[in-house]
Design an enzyme around this catalytic site. Structure first.
Site, PDB file in Angstrom:
ATOM      1  N   PHE A 234      90.527  68.079 -84.027  1.00  0.00           N
ATOM      2  CA  PHE A 234      90.784  67.446 -85.321  1.00  0.00           C
ATOM      3  C   PHE A 234      89.602  66.546 -85.637  1.00  0.00           C
ATOM      4  O   PHE A 234      89.415  65.492 -85.032  1.00  0.00           O
ATOM      5  CB  PHE A 234      92.074  66.620 -85.327  1.00  0.00           C
TER       6      PHE A 234
ATOM      7  N   ASP B 222      82.607  63.076 -81.047  1.00  0.00           N
ATOM      8  CA  ASP B 222      83.428  62.481 -82.103  1.00  0.00           C
ATOM      9  C   ASP B 222      84.298  61.412 -81.463  1.00  0.00           C
ATOM     10  O   ASP B 222      85.359  61.696 -80.908  1.00  0.00           O
ATOM     11  CB  ASP B 222      84.279  63.566 -82.766  1.00  0.00           C
TER      12      ASP B 222
ATOM     13  N   LYS C 204      87.023  54.650 -88.200  1.00  0.00           N
ATOM     14  CA  LYS C 204      88.279  53.945 -87.971  1.00  0.00           C
ATOM     15  C   LYS C 204      88.078  52.487 -87.567  1.00  0.00           C
ATOM     16  O   LYS C 204      87.895  51.630 -88.408  1.00  0.00           O
ATOM     17  CB  LYS C 204      89.148  54.715 -86.976  1.00  0.00           C
TER      18      LYS C 204
END
Length: 420
Positions: A154, A239, A268
């Site tokens: 994801f 990531d 984030k």
């Protein structure tokens, strides 16, 4: 600490929640299926809804809120910058930009930063970086660059990113899909090596797969990826949008294997839960492939984002948040694994203050368990059937964490677990 989750403000009634939910249902696209709670305020690890009911946040905005809600250092940094300047665009320099790039590069042990806003933007930027590097530095023929990714990944929801997703819900009905990606099983080093060709420019991986259920790769996998990519002159892109910036008990999850990738993708928590901030961080010979006009973002690296991110970097520099995640994470996993022994839980995965918990399907789906926990004042989120994710803010107290775990034991009917 307060575990009073039944307090009701007399100025509101349950109708307030119903009205807000009805309006959202009527006027917003149904791209999410949120739990039926309407948050009005939050502080630390606690959120309060429009009825005045308090909830323990055990999700932390998918790690965007590593430092808790309303962290005073971050709010003060944002307020101070709001009074000065919030946006210039990259048409001009501003006085927070250079420090942000320099200090983030130093935190990562790299040289250059390309700032963006959202995680998906940063992943897209990493993809473009890898392709341009492949053509200009590695010498791959134009249009032939390939990037290896892992199944169950994801990395975001743009058209290009969902082109290499294996999740039908994320991918279906968005074709035609972007070519140039090779998908191999996560954690399978032999499959990754077999997929490499002279046209491979990068391997893009999550050091821990969050959306897939907090999947930790086999020991030595990241080390093997690093060795293979170095041998084949291929970029290793990590990531770390969810796993990075303290969540796993280290600044970066790659550190658990002593691995330093060529490229970090961050987001984030970099914005402290205050503003969206993301970035690609790499060496000068990688990010140096860009020339003016070849890539950009109006809000990327804006003054407000830089001011908040600079405070995040300063907070991480001391290491206390990483240490807290490490110590509380050990306690979290110990308690969760007791539930495995009891049989209420099938498996527990993760590192630090991050866990994927596979519930016995006989006890309910992940959604049903999440709703029952919500009724008890604990907020988590389900994924993939009977799995729930637990990722509280790193500022959570041990007392509050234990209270949240007690609610989970109650919901699962595991009150008699030894040590509980």
């Amino acid at each position: 600490m307060s575990t009073d989750v039944t307090t009701t403000d007399s100025a509101t009634t349950p109708a307030a929640t119903a009205a807000a939910l009805a309006s959202a249902e009527a006027h917003s696209a149904h791209n999410y299926h949120p739990l039926p709670v309407v948050v009005a305020e939050a502080e630390g690890a606690w959120m309060t809804d429009v009825e005045g009911r308090r909830y323990l946040d055990m999700l932390a905005g998918y790690s965007a809120l590593n430092f808790g809600h309303g962290n005073r250092r971050l709010i003060d940094a944002a307020k101070a910058q709001l009074e000065r300047v919030t946006l210039t665009s990259r048409a001009f320099h501003h006085d927070r930009f250079a420090a942000f790039c320099a200090e983030l590069a130093e935190l990562c042990g790299k040289e250059m930063v390309l700032p963006m806003n959202t995680g998906a933007e940063a992943v897209e930027t990493a993809v473009k970086t890898a392709r341009k590097w492949g053509y200009r530095v590695k010498g791959v023929p134009d249009g032939q660059a390939r990037i290896i990714v892992a199944s169950d990944n994801f990395h975001g929801r743009t058209t290009t990113i969902v082109s290499f997703s294996t999740d039908p819900e994320a991918r279906a009905d968005y074709g035609p899909y972007t070519p140039g990606f090779d998908i191999v099983p996560y954690g399978d080093l032999a499959a990754l090596e077999a997929a490499m060709t002279d046209e491979t420019v990068a391997v893009l991986l999550e050091p821990i797969q969050g959306e897939a259920g907090v999947l930790v790769p086999p020991p030595g996998y990241l080390t093997g990826v690093r060795e293979l990519t170095r041998e084949r002159n291929v970029l290793f892109i990590a990531d770390e949008i969810q796993s990075g910036l303290g969540r796993t008990g280290r600044t970066f999850a790659c550190e658990h294997e002593g691995v330093v990738p060529d490229v970090y993708v961050l987001g984030k928590a970099l914005g402290g839960g205050v503003v969206p901030v993301s970035a690609v961080v790499a060496s000068a010979d990688v990010l140096g492939v860009f020339k003016p006009g070849e890539h950009g973002s109006t809000f990327g690296g804006n003054p407000l984002a830089c001011a908040v991110a600079l405070e995040v970097i300063a907070m991480l520099r001391g290491g206390e948040y990483q240490q807290r995640a490490d110590e509380l994470g050990e306690h979290l996993h110990h308690e969760l694994n007791l539930l495995v022994g009891e049989g209420a839980v099938r498996a527990v995965r993760g590192r630090g203050l991050w866990a994927g918990v596979d519930i016995d399907p006989a006890l309910g789906t992940g959604r049903e368990i999440s709703e029952k926990l919500m009724e008890r004042g604990v907020l988590v989120k389900d994924t993939h059937g009977s799995t729930i994710r637990i990722a509280p803010p790193l500022v959570i107290s041990k007392e509050d964490l234990d209270w949240g775990l007690e609610q989970l034991r109650d919901v699962l009917g595991a009150r008699d677990v030894p040590g509980a």
